[in-house]
Design a protein around this motif. Structure first.
Motif, PDB file in Angstrom:
ATOM      1  N   ALA A   1      -0.995 -34.755 -13.492  1.00  0.00           N
ATOM      2  CA  ALA A   1       0.014 -33.854 -12.942  1.00  0.00           C
ATOM      3  C   ALA A   1       1.332 -33.917 -13.687  1.00  0.00           C
ATOM      4  O   ALA A   1       2.258 -33.162 -13.371  1.00  0.00           O
ATOM      5  CB  ALA A   1       0.249 -34.189 -11.463  1.00  0.00           C
ATOM      6  N   ASP A   2       1.447 -34.785 -14.692  1.00  0.00           N
ATOM      7  CA  ASP A   2       2.734 -35.008 -15.346  1.00  0.00           C
ATOM      8  C   ASP A   2       2.996 -34.109 -16.553  1.00  0.00           C
ATOM      9  O   ASP A   2       4.013 -34.257 -17.237  1.00  0.00           O
ATOM     10  CB  ASP A   2       2.871 -36.474 -15.768  1.00  0.00           C
ATOM     11  N   LEU A   3       2.061 -33.190 -16.851  1.00  0.00           N
ATOM     12  CA  LEU A   3       2.214 -32.221 -17.948  1.00  0.00           C
ATOM     13  C   LEU A   3       2.257 -32.878 -19.331  1.00  0.00           C
ATOM     14  O   LEU A   3       2.724 -32.265 -20.286  1.00  0.00           O
ATOM     15  CB  LEU A   3       3.477 -31.368 -17.750  1.00  0.00           C
TER      16      LEU A   3
ATOM     17  N   LYS B   1     -19.246 -23.296 -12.638  1.00  0.00           N
ATOM     18  CA  LYS B   1     -18.009 -23.489 -11.881  1.00  0.00           C
ATOM     19  C   LYS B   1     -17.415 -24.841 -12.232  1.00  0.00           C
ATOM     20  O   LYS B   1     -18.104 -25.859 -12.179  1.00  0.00           O
ATOM     21  CB  LYS B   1     -18.278 -23.403 -10.381  1.00  0.00           C
ATOM     22  N   ILE B   2     -16.150 -24.868 -12.569  1.00  0.00           N
ATOM     23  CA  ILE B   2     -15.473 -26.100 -12.946  1.00  0.00           C
ATOM     24  C   ILE B   2     -14.465 -26.494 -11.870  1.00  0.00           C
ATOM     25  O   ILE B   2     -13.733 -25.651 -11.338  1.00  0.00           O
ATOM     26  CB  ILE B   2     -14.762 -25.957 -14.315  1.00  0.00           C
ATOM     27  N   SER B   3     -14.461 -27.765 -11.535  1.00  0.00           N
ATOM     28  CA  SER B   3     -13.492 -28.312 -10.580  1.00  0.00           C
ATOM     29  C   SER B   3     -12.435 -29.090 -11.361  1.00  0.00           C
ATOM     30  O   SER B   3     -12.775 -29.996 -12.124  1.00  0.00           O
ATOM     31  CB  SER B   3     -14.181 -29.238  -9.574  1.00  0.00           C
ATOM     32  N   ILE B   4     -11.182 -28.734 -11.161  1.00  0.00           N
ATOM     33  CA  ILE B   4     -10.073 -29.423 -11.832  1.00  0.00           C
ATOM     34  C   ILE B   4      -9.458 -30.389 -10.831  1.00  0.00           C
ATOM     35  O   ILE B   4      -8.842 -29.970  -9.844  1.00  0.00           O
ATOM     36  CB  ILE B   4      -9.024 -28.421 -12.349  1.00  0.00           C
ATOM     37  N   ILE B   5      -9.641 -31.684 -11.060  1.00  0.00           N
ATOM     38  CA  ILE B   5      -9.158 -32.718 -10.145  1.00  0.00           C
ATOM     39  C   ILE B   5      -7.770 -33.168 -10.595  1.00  0.00           C
ATOM     40  O   ILE B   5      -7.595 -33.619 -11.729  1.00  0.00           O
ATOM     41  CB  ILE B   5     -10.109 -33.932 -10.117  1.00  0.00           C
ATOM     42  N   VAL B   6      -6.786 -33.068  -9.699  1.00  0.00           N
ATOM     43  CA  VAL B   6      -5.408 -33.437 -10.032  1.00  0.00           C
ATOM     44  C   VAL B   6      -4.933 -34.525  -9.066  1.00  0.00           C
ATOM     45  O   VAL B   6      -4.614 -34.237  -7.911  1.00  0.00           O
ATOM     46  CB  VAL B   6      -4.462 -32.226  -9.955  1.00  0.00           C
ATOM     47  N   PRO B   7      -4.888 -35.796  -9.489  1.00  0.00           N
ATOM     48  CA  PRO B   7      -4.296 -36.835  -8.646  1.00  0.00           C
ATOM     49  C   PRO B   7      -2.773 -36.703  -8.654  1.00  0.00           C
ATOM     50  O   PRO B   7      -2.166 -36.533  -9.711  1.00  0.00           O
ATOM     51  CB  PRO B   7      -4.745 -38.136  -9.324  1.00  0.00           C
ATOM     52  N   VAL B   8      -2.177 -36.767  -7.484  1.00  0.00           N
ATOM     53  CA  VAL B   8      -0.736 -36.518  -7.351  1.00  0.00           C
ATOM     54  C   VAL B   8      -0.066 -37.736  -6.725  1.00  0.00           C
ATOM     55  O   VAL B   8      -0.497 -38.220  -5.672  1.00  0.00           O
ATOM     56  CB  VAL B   8      -0.481 -35.272  -6.474  1.00  0.00           C
ATOM     57  N   TYR B   9       0.991 -38.209  -7.385  1.00  0.00           N
ATOM     58  CA  TYR B   9       1.765 -39.332  -6.837  1.00  0.00           C
ATOM     59  C   TYR B   9       3.213 -39.174  -7.289  1.00  0.00           C
ATOM     60  O   TYR B   9       3.532 -39.364  -8.454  1.00  0.00           O
ATOM     61  CB  TYR B   9       1.184 -40.666  -7.305  1.00  0.00           C
ATOM     62  N   TYR B  10       4.074 -38.798  -6.359  1.00  0.00           N
ATOM     63  CA  TYR B  10       5.483 -38.523  -6.644  1.00  0.00           C
ATOM     64  C   TYR B  10       5.621 -37.507  -7.788  1.00  0.00           C
ATOM     65  O   TYR B  10       6.270 -37.768  -8.798  1.00  0.00           O
ATOM     66  CB  TYR B  10       6.217 -39.824  -7.001  1.00  0.00           C
ATOM     67  N   ASN B  11       5.029 -36.332  -7.584  1.00  0.00           N
ATOM     68  CA  ASN B  11       5.048 -35.291  -8.616  1.00  0.00           C
ATOM     69  C   ASN B  11       5.582 -33.964  -8.086  1.00  0.00           C
ATOM     70  O   ASN B  11       5.170 -32.896  -8.558  1.00  0.00           O
ATOM     71  CB  ASN B  11       3.642 -35.074  -9.196  1.00  0.00           C
TER      72      ASN B  11
ATOM     73  N   GLU C   1     -12.110 -24.182  -9.289  1.00  0.00           N
ATOM     74  CA  GLU C   1     -11.352 -24.632  -8.128  1.00  0.00           C
ATOM     75  C   GLU C   1     -10.428 -25.745  -8.582  1.00  0.00           C
ATOM     76  O   GLU C   1     -10.723 -26.453  -9.554  1.00  0.00           O
ATOM     77  CB  GLU C   1     -12.270 -25.131  -7.004  1.00  0.00           C
ATOM     78  N   ILE C   2      -9.295 -25.856  -7.943  1.00  0.00           N
ATOM     79  CA  ILE C   2      -8.337 -26.921  -8.244  1.00  0.00           C
ATOM     80  C   ILE C   2      -8.240 -27.815  -7.018  1.00  0.00           C
ATOM     81  O   ILE C   2      -7.884 -27.359  -5.932  1.00  0.00           O
ATOM     82  CB  ILE C   2      -6.950 -26.363  -8.604  1.00  0.00           C
ATOM     83  N   VAL C   3      -8.611 -29.076  -7.186  1.00  0.00           N
ATOM     84  CA  VAL C   3      -8.575 -30.040  -6.080  1.00  0.00           C
ATOM     85  C   VAL C   3      -7.416 -30.998  -6.323  1.00  0.00           C
ATOM     86  O   VAL C   3      -7.456 -31.812  -7.238  1.00  0.00           O
ATOM     87  CB  VAL C   3      -9.901 -30.815  -5.967  1.00  0.00           C
ATOM     88  N   MET C   4      -6.382 -30.876  -5.511  1.00  0.00           N
ATOM     89  CA  MET C   4      -5.215 -31.745  -5.625  1.00  0.00           C
ATOM     90  C   MET C   4      -5.262 -32.816  -4.549  1.00  0.00           C
ATOM     91  O   MET C   4      -5.428 -32.500  -3.366  1.00  0.00           O
ATOM     92  CB  MET C   4      -3.924 -30.935  -5.495  1.00  0.00           C
ATOM     93  N   VAL C   5      -5.112 -34.064  -4.947  1.00  0.00           N
ATOM     94  CA  VAL C   5      -5.177 -35.187  -4.005  1.00  0.00           C
ATOM     95  C   VAL C   5      -3.859 -35.945  -4.042  1.00  0.00           C
ATOM     96  O   VAL C   5      -3.496 -36.525  -5.069  1.00  0.00           O
ATOM     97  CB  VAL C   5      -6.345 -36.137  -4.349  1.00  0.00           C
ATOM     98  N   ASP C   6      -3.137 -35.919  -2.932  1.00  0.00           N
ATOM     99  CA  ASP C   6      -1.872 -36.647  -2.828  1.00  0.00           C
ATOM    100  C   ASP C   6      -2.173 -38.100  -2.480  1.00  0.00           C
ATOM    101  O   ASP C   6      -2.678 -38.396  -1.393  1.00  0.00           O
ATOM    102  CB  ASP C   6      -0.995 -36.006  -1.751  1.00  0.00           C
ATOM    103  N   ASP C   7      -1.847 -38.997  -3.395  1.00  0.00           N
ATOM    104  CA  ASP C   7      -2.165 -40.420  -3.245  1.00  0.00           C
ATOM    105  C   ASP C   7      -1.062 -41.153  -2.486  1.00  0.00           C
ATOM    106  O   ASP C   7      -0.501 -42.133  -2.967  1.00  0.00           O
ATOM    107  CB  ASP C   7      -2.380 -41.038  -4.628  1.00  0.00           C
ATOM    108  N   GLY C   8      -0.739 -40.663  -1.297  1.00  0.00           N
ATOM    109  CA  GLY C   8       0.236 -41.339  -0.452  1.00  0.00           C
ATOM    110  C   GLY C   8       1.672 -41.218  -0.929  1.00  0.00           C
ATOM    111  O   GLY C   8       2.469 -42.148  -0.722  1.00  0.00           O
TER     112      GLY C   8
ATOM    113  N   ASN D   1       6.760 -31.579 -10.681  1.00  0.00           N
ATOM    114  CA  ASN D   1       5.807 -31.185 -11.714  1.00  0.00           C
ATOM    115  C   ASN D   1       4.797 -30.151 -11.257  1.00  0.00           C
ATOM    116  O   ASN D   1       4.218 -29.439 -12.086  1.00  0.00           O
ATOM    117  CB  ASN D   1       5.019 -32.414 -12.211  1.00  0.00           C
ATOM    118  N   LEU D   2       4.556 -30.045  -9.957  1.00  0.00           N
ATOM    119  CA  LEU D   2       3.408 -29.288  -9.473  1.00  0.00           C
ATOM    120  C   LEU D   2       3.506 -27.784  -9.735  1.00  0.00           C
ATOM    121  O   LEU D   2       2.517 -27.161 -10.142  1.00  0.00           O
ATOM    122  CB  LEU D   2       3.201 -29.565  -7.980  1.00  0.00           C
ATOM    123  N   LEU D   3       4.672 -27.189  -9.495  1.00  0.00           N
ATOM    124  CA  LEU D   3       4.810 -25.751  -9.754  1.00  0.00           C
ATOM    125  C   LEU D   3       4.667 -25.433 -11.242  1.00  0.00           C
ATOM    126  O   LEU D   3       3.912 -24.513 -11.611  1.00  0.00           O
ATOM    127  CB  LEU D   3       6.141 -25.241  -9.200  1.00  0.00           C
TER     128      LEU D   3
END
Length: 313
Positions: free
Chosen positions: A96-98, A3-13, A38-45, A16-18
């Motif tokens: 998250a910026d592609l 099982k692989i976890s895909i960690i996506v840090p998000v900051y004003y994105n 699993e995809i773990v998205m973390v919104d950094d404020g 880009n997310l869709l």
């Protein structure tokens, strides 16, 4: 099954997310089993609609977990938060910026299955300005020479690490450091996957100059004693020059050649010595501040809100 976890840090994105999820679905997720990711998205404020879009995606895909940090702690803290929440056998960081091709995740996964604990996505080239390329390569080169000899020549942003490495990173509990540096420092069996970093097409980067400078300072002070060596070297040179100059002055005094015209020289030497002392104190102060910050034991991040698949049932 791995099982692989895909960690996506998000900051004003928010824009880009869709497209990011559609790209991951087409190039990665469709090649994996339903329970193997699993995809773990973390919104950094973020102060835009990023978290709202993340909530929409969590409703679409039950394998998406989302978290919202109470404020902006920085990308490395957001990645660390994602690692603390992930449940996979291995975890991969995905921007998250592609700008990174999603298909490289499958290449990294193949290397992991070959027995590597760490797989680095190394930048073979960048579709960016000459200035960005220069400073990125300069950072990697400097780090390779004075701090981490195993730093890849082109540098890296993304990585895949197995559960053992994840647990060790979480146990370190360091602050004001570089997560990438910690991975290199750990010394696990490492492989590299080259990729070309694309030009950003959507949105603007929040990776400001001040954040880049902080990363450089944190990386150097966390993994190298080169600054202390510089202070020692400057001190030894200054002491040697002072002794030689004192001998010259004594000889001049002995032969009666000392005049009152030494004012300029004295002022220059005083200013030079003062500058060296202040510079040395500044470097030592950076180390002391980091030790003080570590003793306060404040967490590197605070999760304000967390949503998982269980919450959506």
């Amino acid at each position: 099954m791995c099982k692989i976890s895909i960690i996506v840090p998000v900051y004003y994105n928010e824009e880009n997310l869709l497209p990011l999820y559609a790209d991951l679905r087409e190039k990665v997720v469709n090649h994996l089993g339903q329970d193997s990711y699993e995809i773990v998205m973390v919104d950094d404020g973020s102060k835009d609609r990023s978290y709202e879009v993340m909530e929409q995606l969590a409703k679409i895909d039950s394998n998406i977990r989302i978290a919202h940090l109470s404020r902006n702690f920085g990308e490395h803290a957001a990645i660390l938060a994602g690692l603390s929440l992930c449940t996979g056998d291995c975890a991969v960081r995905k921007a998250a910026d592609l700008q990174e091709p999603s298909e490289m995740i499958l290449d990294m996964l193949e290397k992991y299955k070959e027995g590597y604990n760490v797989v680095l996505a190394v930048r073979a080239d960048r579709e960016e300005s000459a200035g960005q390329k220069f400073f990125s390569n300069l950072y990697a080169s400097v780090m390779q020479k004075i701090a981490l000899s195993n730093m890849p020549k082109g540098g890296f942003d993304s990585f895949l690490i197995d559960r053992q490495v994840v647990d060790h990173l979480l146990a370190m509990g360091e602050k004001n450091t570089s997560l990438m540096g910690q991975i290199l420092w750990s010394g696990y069996k490492t492989a590299e996957v080259p990729y070309i970093r694309h030009k950003r097409e959507i949105g603007e980067s929040k990776w400001t100059l001040s954040k880049k400078v902080k990363l450089f300072v944190d990386s150097v002070l966390s993994f190298s004693y080169f600054p202390i060596q510089c202070i020692t070297t400057v001190g030894v040179i200054s002491c040697g020059v002072s002794v030689l100059w004192a001998i010259v002055l004594l000889c001049q005094k002995f032969f009666g050649k000392i005049t009152v015209e030494g004012y300029t020289t004295i002022v220059i030497l005083i200013l030079l010595a003062f500058g060296i002392i202040m510079f040395s104190m500044g470097i030592i102060g950076e180390y002391i501040w980091r030790m003080f910050d570590a003793t306060r034991k404040r967490p590197p991040f605070i999760v304000e809100e967390l949503r998982s698949a269980d919450d959506k049932k």
